[in-house]
Design a protein around this motif. Structure first.
Motif, PDB file in Angstrom:
ATOM      1  N   LEU A  84       0.859  -1.181   0.000  1.00 12.94           N
ATOM      2  CA  LEU A  84       0.000   0.000   0.000  1.00 12.94           C
ATOM      3  C   LEU A  84       0.899   1.235   0.000  1.00 12.94           C
ATOM      4  CD1 LEU A  84      -2.699  -0.992   2.648  1.00 12.94           C
ATOM      5  CD2 LEU A  84      -2.765  -1.273   0.155  1.00 12.94           C
ATOM      6  N   THR A  85       0.788   2.033  -1.032  1.00 10.95           N
ATOM      7  CA  THR A  85       1.682   3.178  -1.187  1.00 10.95           C
ATOM      8  C   THR A  85       1.568   4.146  -0.018  1.00 10.95           C
ATOM      9  OG1 THR A  85       1.573   2.958  -3.588  1.00 10.95           O
ATOM     10  CG2 THR A  85       2.325   5.076  -2.729  1.00 10.95           C
ATOM     11  N   ASP A  86       0.368   4.411   0.438  1.00 12.88           N
ATOM     12  CA  ASP A  86       0.170   5.392   1.512  1.00 12.88           C
ATOM     13  C   ASP A  86       0.791   4.990   2.840  1.00 12.88           C
ATOM     14  OD1 ASP A  86      -1.166   7.009  -0.244  1.00 12.88           O
ATOM     15  OD2 ASP A  86      -3.163   6.528   0.507  1.00 12.88           O
ATOM     16  N   SER A  87       0.838   3.685   3.111  1.00 13.08           N
ATOM     17  CA  SER A  87       1.317   3.242   4.425  1.00 13.08           C
ATOM     18  C   SER A  87       2.586   2.403   4.370  1.00 13.08           C
ATOM     19  CB  SER A  87       0.226   2.421   5.122  1.00 13.08           C
ATOM     20  OG  SER A  87       0.009   1.214   4.411  1.00 13.08           O
ATOM     21  N   SER A  88       3.046   2.045   3.168  1.00  5.85           N
ATOM     22  CA  SER A  88       4.206   1.158   2.977  1.00  5.85           C
ATOM     23  C   SER A  88       3.981  -0.228   3.566  1.00  5.85           C
ATOM     24  CB  SER A  88       5.480   1.784   3.562  1.00  5.85           C
ATOM     25  OG  SER A  88       5.759   2.995   2.921  1.00  5.85           O
ATOM     26  N   THR A  89       2.718  -0.628   3.692  1.00  4.77           N
ATOM     27  CA  THR A  89       2.370  -1.930   4.254  1.00  4.77           C
ATOM     28  C   THR A  89       2.278  -2.984   3.149  1.00  4.77           C
ATOM     29  OG1 THR A  89       1.080  -0.862   5.984  1.00  4.77           O
ATOM     30  CG2 THR A  89       0.614  -3.193   5.564  1.00  4.77           C
ATOM     31  N   PRO A  90       3.108  -4.053   3.204  1.00  6.56           N
ATOM     32  CA  PRO A  90       2.941  -5.150   2.254  1.00  6.56           C
ATOM     33  C   PRO A  90       1.641  -5.908   2.562  1.00  6.56           C
ATOM     34  CG  PRO A  90       5.123  -5.226   3.280  1.00  6.56           C
ATOM     35  CD  PRO A  90       4.276  -4.251   4.052  1.00  6.56           C
ATOM     36  N   VAL A  91       0.827  -6.147   1.535  1.00  8.23           N
ATOM     37  CA  VAL A  91      -0.464  -6.802   1.739  1.00  8.23           C
ATOM     38  C   VAL A  91      -0.574  -8.143   1.024  1.00  8.23           C
ATOM     39  CG1 VAL A  91      -1.656  -4.625   2.182  1.00  8.23           C
ATOM     40  CG2 VAL A  91      -1.570  -5.529  -0.159  1.00  8.23           C
ATOM     41  N   GLY A  92       0.394  -8.462   0.159  1.00  6.68           N
ATOM     42  CA  GLY A  92       0.323  -9.726  -0.553  1.00  6.68           C
ATOM     43  C   GLY A  92       1.280  -9.760  -1.722  1.00  6.68           C
ATOM     44  N   THR A  93       0.970 -10.646  -2.676  1.00  5.94           N
ATOM     45  CA  THR A  93       1.841 -10.934  -3.806  1.00  5.94           C
ATOM     46  C   THR A  93       1.078 -10.819  -5.107  1.00  5.94           C
ATOM     47  OG1 THR A  93       3.142 -12.496  -2.487  1.00  5.94           O
ATOM     48  CG2 THR A  93       3.226 -12.790  -4.871  1.00  5.94           C
ATOM     49  N   VAL A  94       1.755 -10.324  -6.127  1.00  2.00           N
ATOM     50  CA  VAL A  94       1.286 -10.435  -7.502  1.00  2.00           C
ATOM     51  C   VAL A  94       2.432 -11.071  -8.287  1.00  2.00           C
ATOM     52  CG1 VAL A  94       2.014  -8.106  -8.234  1.00  2.00           C
ATOM     53  CG2 VAL A  94       0.149  -9.275  -9.447  1.00  2.00           C
ATOM     54  N   LEU A  95       2.086 -11.924  -9.229  1.00  2.00           N
ATOM     55  CA  LEU A  95       3.120 -12.597  -9.999  1.00  2.00           C
ATOM     56  C   LEU A  95       2.772 -12.601 -11.472  1.00  2.00           C
ATOM     57  CD1 LEU A  95       2.027 -15.773 -10.757  1.00  2.00           C
ATOM     58  CD2 LEU A  95       2.229 -15.893  -8.277  1.00  2.00           C
ATOM     59  N   LEU A  96       3.811 -12.620 -12.272  1.00  2.00           N
ATOM     60  CA  LEU A  96       3.714 -12.798 -13.713  1.00  2.00           C
ATOM     61  C   LEU A  96       4.879 -13.703 -14.071  1.00  2.00           C
ATOM     62  CD1 LEU A  96       2.150 -11.849 -16.283  1.00  2.00           C
ATOM     63  CD2 LEU A  96       3.983 -10.167 -16.588  1.00  2.00           C
ATOM     64  N   VAL A  97       4.583 -14.991 -14.303  1.00  2.00           N
ATOM     65  CA  VAL A  97       5.645 -15.988 -14.480  1.00  2.00           C
ATOM     66  C   VAL A  97       5.231 -17.044 -15.499  1.00  2.00           C
ATOM     67  CG1 VAL A  97       6.574 -15.739 -12.130  1.00  2.00           C
ATOM     68  CG2 VAL A  97       4.777 -17.404 -12.564  1.00  2.00           C
ATOM     69  N   PRO A  98       6.230 -17.642 -16.165  1.00  2.00           N
ATOM     70  CA  PRO A  98       5.921 -18.827 -16.957  1.00  2.00           C
ATOM     71  C   PRO A  98       5.375 -19.911 -16.018  1.00  2.00           C
ATOM     72  CG  PRO A  98       8.095 -17.969 -17.515  1.00  2.00           C
ATOM     73  CD  PRO A  98       7.631 -17.236 -16.289  1.00  2.00           C
TER      74      PRO A  98
END
Length: 188
Positions: A84-98
């Motif tokens: 989250l840009t506003d809080s710098s809190t990691p909330v999860g994962t996004v992936l783009l992979v073979p």
């Protein structure tokens, strides 16, 4: 670049940003967050051929190192932290992979969020940007492969405008619903 197990992975520049999110590499410093996300059965049960929740901080550190190696210095593919840009809190994962073991070299987009952050549109926002990144890099198609019982991820696929292809046993040794970007539309 290859990272040794003892080499620390420091915070990195954003891979891409959206209106509310900064997507960046996972780091060893993020291991407690990784354990909190992937140590939960409600997240882990949807992942891979044999779902298993993380059990230790050491496993989470190893996962961060592996994902950082897999994501750097590739300009197209990666497994990244959604912050989250506003809080710098990691909330999860996004992936783009073979897709591992896929015969045709198919590429998938995926998302895994901490349950506290479900229902806010973060998965859709991050996945839309990851798909756009892949298509801009020259991919002709991006797939999403989803458990037929995962209603939330099926809804994300619909919100992304992905075209349903039906069920397939071709990925991860499981029967999964397959969705794809529409040719020349970019998945929207």
């Amino acid at each position: 670049m290859t990272l040794s197990p003892a080499e620390p992975i420091s915070a990195s520049q954003p891979v891409f940003t959206t209106e509310r999110l900064t997507v960046r590499a996972w780091t060893v410093e993020d291991a407690p967050t990784l354990l909190d996300v992937y140590g939960r059965w409600e997240v882990a049960r949807w992942l891979g051929a044999t779902p298993r929740a993380l059990e230790s901080l050491d496993e989470a550190r190893q996962l961060a190192r592996g994902w950082a190696e897999r994501s750097h210095p590739d300009d197209t593919y990666g497994i990244w932290s959604i912050v989250l840009t506003d809080s710098s809190t990691p909330v999860g994962t996004v992936l783009l992979v073979p897709i591992p073991g896929a015969v045709g070299g198919e590429v998938e987009v995926g998302w895994h969020l901490h349950p506290d952050h479900w229902g806010h549109g973060y998965a859709t926002e991050a996945a839309r940007a990851a798909i756009a990144r892949g298509l801009a890099a020259g991919l002709e198609e991006v797939l999403a492969v989803v458990s037929p019982d995962n209603a939330a991820s099926l809804a994300v696929c619909r919100r992304l405008g992905l075209h349903p292809r039906g069920r397939s046993d071709a990925y991860y040794g499981r029967s999964l619903e397959v969705f794809a970007t529409r040719p020349h539309v970019g998945g929207r």
